[in-house]
Design a protein around this motif. Sequence first.
Motif, PDB file in Angstrom:
ATOM      1  N   HIS A  14    -102.383 -77.529  35.587  1.00 26.34           N
ATOM      2  CA  HIS A  14    -103.175 -78.418  35.213  1.00 26.34           C
ATOM      3  C   HIS A  14    -104.780 -77.922  35.504  1.00 26.34           C
ATOM      4  N   ARG A  46     -98.024 -72.075  30.950  1.00 21.26           N
ATOM      5  CA  ARG A  46     -98.574 -73.192  30.690  1.00 21.26           C
ATOM      6  C   ARG A  46     -99.408 -73.742  30.796  1.00 21.26           C
ATOM      7  N   ASP A  48    -101.681 -77.658  30.985  1.00 21.40           N
ATOM      8  CA  ASP A  48    -102.198 -78.565  30.258  1.00 21.40           C
ATOM      9  C   ASP A  48    -103.477 -79.054  30.751  1.00 21.40           C
ATOM     10  N   PRO A  66     -99.478 -71.104  25.065  1.00 22.23           N
ATOM     11  CA  PRO A  66     -98.934 -72.752  25.332  1.00 22.23           C
ATOM     12  C   PRO A  66    -100.076 -73.531  26.045  1.00 22.23           C
ATOM     13  N   THR A  67    -100.461 -74.725  25.349  1.00 19.22           N
ATOM     14  CA  THR A  67    -101.817 -75.661  25.952  1.00 19.22           C
ATOM     15  C   THR A  67    -101.623 -76.703  25.486  1.00 19.22           C
ATOM     16  N   ARG A  68    -101.572 -77.574  25.986  1.00 17.12           N
ATOM     17  CA  ARG A  68    -101.360 -79.292  25.284  1.00 17.12           C
ATOM     18  C   ARG A  68    -102.995 -79.533  26.185  1.00 17.12           C
ATOM     19  N   HIS A  70    -105.259 -83.239  26.887  1.00 17.47           N
ATOM     20  CA  HIS A  70    -104.504 -84.857  27.432  1.00 17.47           C
ATOM     21  C   HIS A  70    -105.962 -85.036  27.107  1.00 17.47           C
ATOM     22  N   GLN A  91     -98.764 -87.085  35.875  1.00 23.52           N
ATOM     23  CA  GLN A  91     -98.238 -86.005  35.043  1.00 23.52           C
ATOM     24  C   GLN A  91     -98.122 -84.844  36.104  1.00 23.52           C
TER      25      GLN A  91
END
Length: 386
Positions: A14, A46, A48, A66-68, A70, A91
């Motif tokens: 994160h 991963r 975030d 893999p990238t998100r 927010h 989160q």
Amino acid sequence: MDAMPKSDPSPAFHLWFPNIFEFKGGIQVFSAVFLETLQSLYPQSRYDVFLKQDRPASIDWQSAAPTRFHCAGNVPARLRTPAFAAQLLSQGVQQRPNLVISTHLNYTPVAALLKRLTHVPFWAIAHGIEAWDIQKPSLRKALHHADLILAVSSYTRDRLLKEQNLRPDQVVVLPNTVDGDRFQVAPKPAYLLERYNLQPNQPIILTVNRLVANEPYRGYDKVLEALPQIRQVLPDVHYIIAGKGDDRPRLEQFIAQHNLQDCVTLAGFVPDEELCNYYNLCDVFAMPSKLEGFGIVYLEALACGKPALGGNQDGAIDALCQGKFGALIDPDSVDEIAQALIGILQKTYSNPLLYQPQQLRASVIETYGRESFRKNLAGFLQPQSR
């Protein structure tokens, strides 16, 4: 305590950033490079990424990992801070990442709370003024719970250790970096010479900085004060200040009062695609600041083969490698600033590396290039290799 699990080849991260898309200040540039470098080290992980100021429409990021993202930038300003904090905490509790990394110290109280609730470790990045003389009790307390604090300069690290009574092994130095592919040595751009009615052989001093009225430590005032003395020796010298902000009206008034209109240009905002050209336009980059955490702009100028002048009271000491890459002067001494700039422009300053653009660039890239940054970060993420 090791924050990274040695048995997990693809940990979940994160990352908490102010923003990386809509405004490109020092912390924002650092955050983007940090993310890019981390993803190169752990491409299967991963990610975030939580962005306080950016809006969803601004996202433009290419990565195989893999990238998100927010974004909290659409939340009304008065509600954004508590909404962002609630998002980080909720989160974090739900996803339980392997590691939280915040590139701004202001978010560490939330990280400390998350750690207390879930035992998720966290790192924080300390840049400059936001890390010095911290008085807020919640922030001071949170720093003591950080698993690692990465300071961008030895100056910032030393101040944190002294002022916050942290353990020496808790604070390490991860210097800023520069993109050597983007910033390169080149001739003075003809279109900029024409734009500002300058001659190719005319000595040009450049400062790139925000013009902020309540931040008088940035140093461009002192260069302006030094100009009359410099003009006695170099009558055709020209000073360009690139940057925008609310301090411009005061600067315009100062320039008019001291009859400097013919030798000073306030260039305003310079888009990213033109920045390298501005560095190549100048003969010396000058930013005799007093509260600079590091100063990526020094590295950008140096990567273009330009000598630099900085103050000897802040992170510029690191950026200029204790004087190896430029002149470190008393930022309060107008005479010292003037004499150093005259010496550099006349090529009499006692550091021959400053007059060898390609060698200067090579030394800076070796010290502060992306590969060096990558190796340094990898060493902290893989403590068993240290």
